[in-house]
Design a protein around this motif. Structure first.
Motif, PDB file in Angstrom:
ATOM      1  N   GLU A   1       6.130   4.993   5.400  1.00 21.87           N
ATOM      2  CA  GLU A   1       6.110   4.454   4.050  1.00 21.87           C
ATOM      3  C   GLU A   1       7.500   4.378   3.439  1.00 21.87           C
ATOM      4  OE1 GLU A   1       3.648   5.213  -0.114  1.00 21.87           O
ATOM      5  OE2 GLU A   1       3.778   6.815   1.370  1.00 21.87           O
ATOM      6  N   ILE A   2       8.373   5.326   3.788  1.00 21.54           N
ATOM      7  CA  ILE A   2       9.724   5.341   3.211  1.00 21.54           C
ATOM      8  C   ILE A   2      10.771   4.854   4.204  1.00 21.54           C
ATOM      9  CG2 ILE A   2       9.140   7.163   1.566  1.00 21.54           C
ATOM     10  CD1 ILE A   2      10.598   9.152   3.403  1.00 21.54           C
ATOM     11  N   ALA A   3      10.321   4.208   5.291  1.00 23.63           N
ATOM     12  CA  ALA A   3      11.220   3.600   6.285  1.00 23.63           C
ATOM     13  C   ALA A   3      12.143   4.623   6.927  1.00 23.63           C
ATOM     14  CB  ALA A   3      12.023   2.468   5.668  1.00 23.63           C
TER      15      ALA A   3
ATOM     16  N   ASN B   1      13.346  -3.619   0.211  1.00 24.18           N
ATOM     17  CA  ASN B   1      14.380  -2.947  -0.578  1.00 24.18           C
ATOM     18  C   ASN B   1      14.222  -3.237  -2.065  1.00 24.18           C
ATOM     19  OD1 ASN B   1      15.624  -1.543   1.523  1.00 24.18           O
ATOM     20  ND2 ASN B   1      16.936  -3.274   2.054  1.00 24.18           N
ATOM     21  N   LYS B   2      13.798  -4.450  -2.388  1.00 20.50           N
ATOM     22  CA  LYS B   2      13.494  -4.755  -3.788  1.00 20.50           C
ATOM     23  C   LYS B   2      12.286  -3.945  -4.250  1.00 20.50           C
ATOM     24  CE  LYS B   2      12.328  -8.560  -6.916  1.00 20.50           C
ATOM     25  NZ  LYS B   2      12.066 -10.030  -7.019  1.00 20.50           N
ATOM     26  N   TYR B   3      11.302  -3.840  -3.390  1.00 19.76           N
ATOM     27  CA  TYR B   3      10.092  -3.056  -3.698  1.00 19.76           C
ATOM     28  C   TYR B   3      10.438  -1.588  -3.929  1.00 19.76           C
ATOM     29  CZ  TYR B   3       5.805  -0.446  -2.478  1.00 19.76           C
ATOM     30  OH  TYR B   3       4.752   0.436  -2.447  1.00 19.76           O
ATOM     31  N   TYR B   4      11.217  -0.996  -3.032  1.00 14.52           N
ATOM     32  CA  TYR B   4      11.589   0.407  -3.201  1.00 14.52           C
ATOM     33  C   TYR B   4      12.312   0.621  -4.533  1.00 14.52           C
ATOM     34  CZ  TYR B   4      10.581   1.189   1.782  1.00 14.52           C
ATOM     35  OH  TYR B   4       9.968   1.304   3.010  1.00 14.52           O
TER      36      TYR B   4
ATOM     37  N   ALA C   1       0.805  -1.217   0.000  1.00 12.26           N
ATOM     38  CA  ALA C   1       0.000   0.000   0.000  1.00 12.26           C
ATOM     39  C   ALA C   1       0.838   1.267   0.000  1.00 12.26           C
ATOM     40  CB  ALA C   1      -0.937  -0.001   1.214  1.00 12.26           C
ATOM     41  N   TYR C   2       0.232   2.327  -0.557  1.00 15.27           N
ATOM     42  CA  TYR C   2       0.769   3.685  -0.462  1.00 15.27           C
ATOM     43  C   TYR C   2       0.001   4.440   0.619  1.00 15.27           C
ATOM     44  CZ  TYR C   2       1.920   2.536  -5.388  1.00 15.27           C
ATOM     45  OH  TYR C   2       2.350   1.940  -6.554  1.00 15.27           O
ATOM     46  N   LYS C   3       0.632   5.462   1.156  1.00 13.65           N
ATOM     47  CA  LYS C   3      -0.064   6.304   2.134  1.00 13.65           C
ATOM     48  C   LYS C   3      -1.288   6.964   1.516  1.00 13.65           C
ATOM     49  CE  LYS C   3       1.393  10.470   2.920  1.00 13.65           C
ATOM     50  NZ  LYS C   3       0.193  11.275   2.522  1.00 13.65           N
TER      51      LYS C   3
ATOM     52  N   LEU D   1       9.436   7.366  -3.725  1.00 18.91           N
ATOM     53  CA  LEU D   1      10.066   6.240  -3.033  1.00 18.91           C
ATOM     54  C   LEU D   1      11.558   6.121  -3.340  1.00 18.91           C
ATOM     55  CD1 LEU D   1       7.337   3.467  -3.529  1.00 18.91           C
ATOM     56  CD2 LEU D   1       7.847   4.706  -1.423  1.00 18.91           C
ATOM     57  N   GLN D   2      12.056   6.930  -4.257  1.00 20.24           N
ATOM     58  CA  GLN D   2      13.467   6.844  -4.620  1.00 20.24           C
ATOM     59  C   GLN D   2      14.359   7.135  -3.412  1.00 20.24           C
ATOM     60  OE1 GLN D   2      14.106   9.424  -7.993  1.00 20.24           O
ATOM     61  NE2 GLN D   2      12.839   8.172  -9.361  1.00 20.24           N
ATOM     62  N   GLY D   3      15.342   6.297  -3.218  1.00 22.82           N
ATOM     63  CA  GLY D   3      16.289   6.468  -2.124  1.00 22.82           C
ATOM     64  C   GLY D   3      15.863   5.823  -0.824  1.00 22.82           C
ATOM     65  N   ALA D   4      14.624   5.330  -0.758  1.00 29.76           N
ATOM     66  CA  ALA D   4      14.167   4.680   0.476  1.00 29.76           C
ATOM     67  C   ALA D   4      14.859   3.333   0.648  1.00 29.76           C
ATOM     68  CB  ALA D   4      12.652   4.481   0.439  1.00 29.76           C
ATOM     69  N   THR D   5      15.233   3.026   1.875  1.00 32.50           N
ATOM     70  CA  THR D   5      15.826   1.729   2.194  1.00 32.50           C
ATOM     71  C   THR D   5      15.372   1.304   3.586  1.00 32.50           C
ATOM     72  OG1 THR D   5      17.823   2.751   3.113  1.00 32.50           O
ATOM     73  CG2 THR D   5      17.899   2.085   0.797  1.00 32.50           C
ATOM     74  N   LEU D   6      15.377   0.020   3.820  1.00 37.70           N
ATOM     75  CA  LEU D   6      15.028  -0.537   5.123  1.00 37.70           C
ATOM     76  C   LEU D   6      16.195  -1.374   5.625  1.00 37.70           C
ATOM     77  CD1 LEU D   6      12.766  -1.054   7.300  1.00 37.70           C
ATOM     78  CD2 LEU D   6      12.259  -3.161   6.028  1.00 37.70           C
TER      79      LEU D   6
END
Length: 546
Positions: free
Chosen positions: A97-99, A504-507, A80-82, A517-522
């Motif tokens: 959403e972007i960790a 991370n694959k999803y982002y 889901a998105y916010k 979502l660019q640059g987001a990581t968990l």
């Protein structure tokens, strides 16, 4: 059926604002004497304890982090998105959403306060009932269930929690005294005692019975990957004979099926008394609907493209489980097969939405979040039990906290993880899939599918090549499809140990269509919420951030 939640007026429950320092005050309300504590006053105390499921103590926004739907944790997943009008709206949820987790995030604080306030109410009721000379064995079982539920909601989200009983001094219990494993043990003990104390069916409508405890024990066991225990408790629920699968997937979104079939535990929603008991947690999550039908909803909590693509099926009607899925996304031009549960879960442009054609005009921020407004919490807008003015889209539709299909899939998963009775696991998964297939019925109203222009195909798994590895992939996919947008996906990813890899694959892939979502990581350190900064500050050194 046994769907439960005591729904009394907010005034009757005495839901008033309280300072943070008072949240864990253990003094019982009213100092009931044994003579004063009768069935009526006991039910009032129980109602106050049950009210924590609504998480609507101080206003509206804190309810978004309540245990009632946990949608902000689906936003942490790949489902889901916010949503809303921009990433800056409810920016605290955008952070999830972007960790980008911080200890001063208000969602982090609200979740903590909601549950500890609810636990405090449970303890006040326990102390009062325990002081009575009346037999409140069943009621004490209900309170143990509620305490376990609230702590389970917490322990899946925070790694370092203070654990309090009704006799604890909150000014002496730190948040590092007990491990997560310890707290899971306390939760399990409460639920087993509740199971033994409660009746086969609840004493009255709006209260829990022993099979609620069994269902929650199955979920608690699964979260710890304790598969024999998961198998045992899930089978208890299955064998009790009180529940069955819906005939049509749409049934979960129809008021007429409140408290029936798959509903094990649900919040009882109502538009009476000035909408006092609507689903506050889903307040923002009504489609914009172009200003009509459901009102001008805020359009938060939208399905991701990744989720929508997961509903693609091959020529046999099966999900793509071997990394052989088409490269083409599901869109208005997609000509492949899809599972019909897709169109019972999210809106798609050109596809019916509760009997009306869903268009781009229903999407509040199409350029940012796309088109996939959530459907499950909305009923037919022509139903007189729906509201078309604020609060938009609200109705008497209950929200299931424990659904039979969830427990059935946990039972199948427990067998697969033990590598035993794999054919039995397949049979149960196929029962879930058969329900989906049977839901392609254009005469069933309100209409949410378009079998003329959409290739719906759901097949059943065969015994061929049905080994543990393939069965595991099938089960995990089935949970995603069946329970989509119901608050389960993030917790499943965590218990499977794949949250970091999956997200991370999803982002990386999803950011191609959702640039925010660019640059987001968990990282592993970001799976659990930090201890809220306010709680550390107000604890006078009792709480720390390990």
């Amino acid at each position: 059926m046994t769907t439960k939640y005591i729904a009394l007026s907010l005034l009757a429950l005495g839901l008033t604002s309280t300072a943070c320092s008072d949240l864990l005050d253990q003094s019982p309300y009213g100092q009931f004497t044994a003579q004063q504590l009768n069935d009526e006053t006991a039910e009032g105390l129980l109602a106050s304890a049950y009210a924590g499921l609504e998480a609507h103590y101080f206003g509206n926004n804190e309810a978004f982090a309540g245990p009632s739907t946990n949608w902000i944790f689906d936003v942490r997943s790949d489902d889901a998105y916010k949503g809303g009008g921009a990433t800056s709206m409810e920016a605290n949820i955008h952070q999830l959403e972007i960790a980008n987790l911080t200890s001063d995030n208000v969602s982090c604080l609200n979740k903590w306060q909601n549950n500890y306030y609810a636990i405090s109410r449970v303890h006040k009721a326990m102390l009062a009932l325990d002081a009575s000379d009346k037999d409140f064995r069943i009621e004490m079982g209900e309170l143990k269930f509620l305490r376990a539920y609230y702590y389970f909601d917490l322990v899946r989200i925070y790694k370092y929690l203070p654990y309090l009983t009704e006799n604890s001094d909150p000014n002496t219990v730190s948040n590092t005294e007990y491990s997560q494993a310890d707290i899971y043990t306390f939760i399990t003990n409460d639920l087993k005692e509740a199971f033994d104390q409660m009746s086969e069916k609840p004493v009255s409508a709006g209260r829990v019975g022993k099979y609620d405890a069994a269902a929650l024990l199955a979920k608690v066991s699964a979260q710890q990957c304790l598969w024999p225990e998961t198998e045992y408790w899930a089978k208890v629920v299955i064998d009790c004979g009180q529940y069955e699968l819906y005939d049509n997937y749409l049934d979960m979104s129809k008021i007429d099926f409140n408290n029936q079939k798959e509903s094990i535990l649900a919040i009882q929603c109502s538009t009476a008394n000035n909408n006092a008991h609507i689903n506050w947690s889903n307040l923002l999550n009504t489609t914009y609907s172009d200003g009509d039908l459901f009102g001008t909803g805020d359009d938060f909590f939208l399905g991701s493209q990744n989720l929508v693509d997961a509903f693609r099926t091959d020529e046999n009607g099966l999900p793509y489980l071997n990394n052989d899925e088409p490269t083409e996304h599901v869109s208005s031009s997609y000509s492949g097969n899809v599972d019909p549960r897709l169109d019972f879960t999210v809106g798609r442009i050109g596809i019916p939405f509760r009997g009306y054609t869903y268009t781009q005009g229903w999407c509040r921020a199409y350029d940012i979040y796309g088109e996939y407004s959530g459907k499950k919490g909305l009923i037919d807008p022509n139903d007189s039990r729906a509201t078309t003015i604020w609060p938009w889209g609200c109705s008497e539709l209950n929200f299931c906290l424990l659904r039979y299909a969830d427990i059935v899939l946990l039972y199948a998963e427990s067998l697969i993880e033990q590598n035993k009775e794999l054919d039995t696991a397949r049979e149960w998964i196929n029962k879930i899939r058969a329900k989906a297939s049977n839901s392609v019925d254009p005469s069933y109203s309100p209409i949410d599918i378009d079998p003329i222009n959409t290739n719906y195909l759901v097949g059943l798994y065969s015994a061929d090549n049905w080994n543990q590895n393939y069965a595991r992939k099938a089960l995990r996919t089935e949970r995603r499809l069946e329970l989509a947008m119901e608050g389960h996906r993030w917790f499943d990813l965590v218990r499977w140990g794949v949250a970091v890899e999956t997200m991370n694959k999803y982002y990386q892939t999803e950011s191609a269509i959702r640039p925010y979502l660019q640059g987001a990581t968990l990282t592993d350190e970001e799976i659990f919420f930090p201890v809220p900064l306010d709680e550390i500050t107000n604890s006078n050194g009792l709480y720390t951030q390990p």
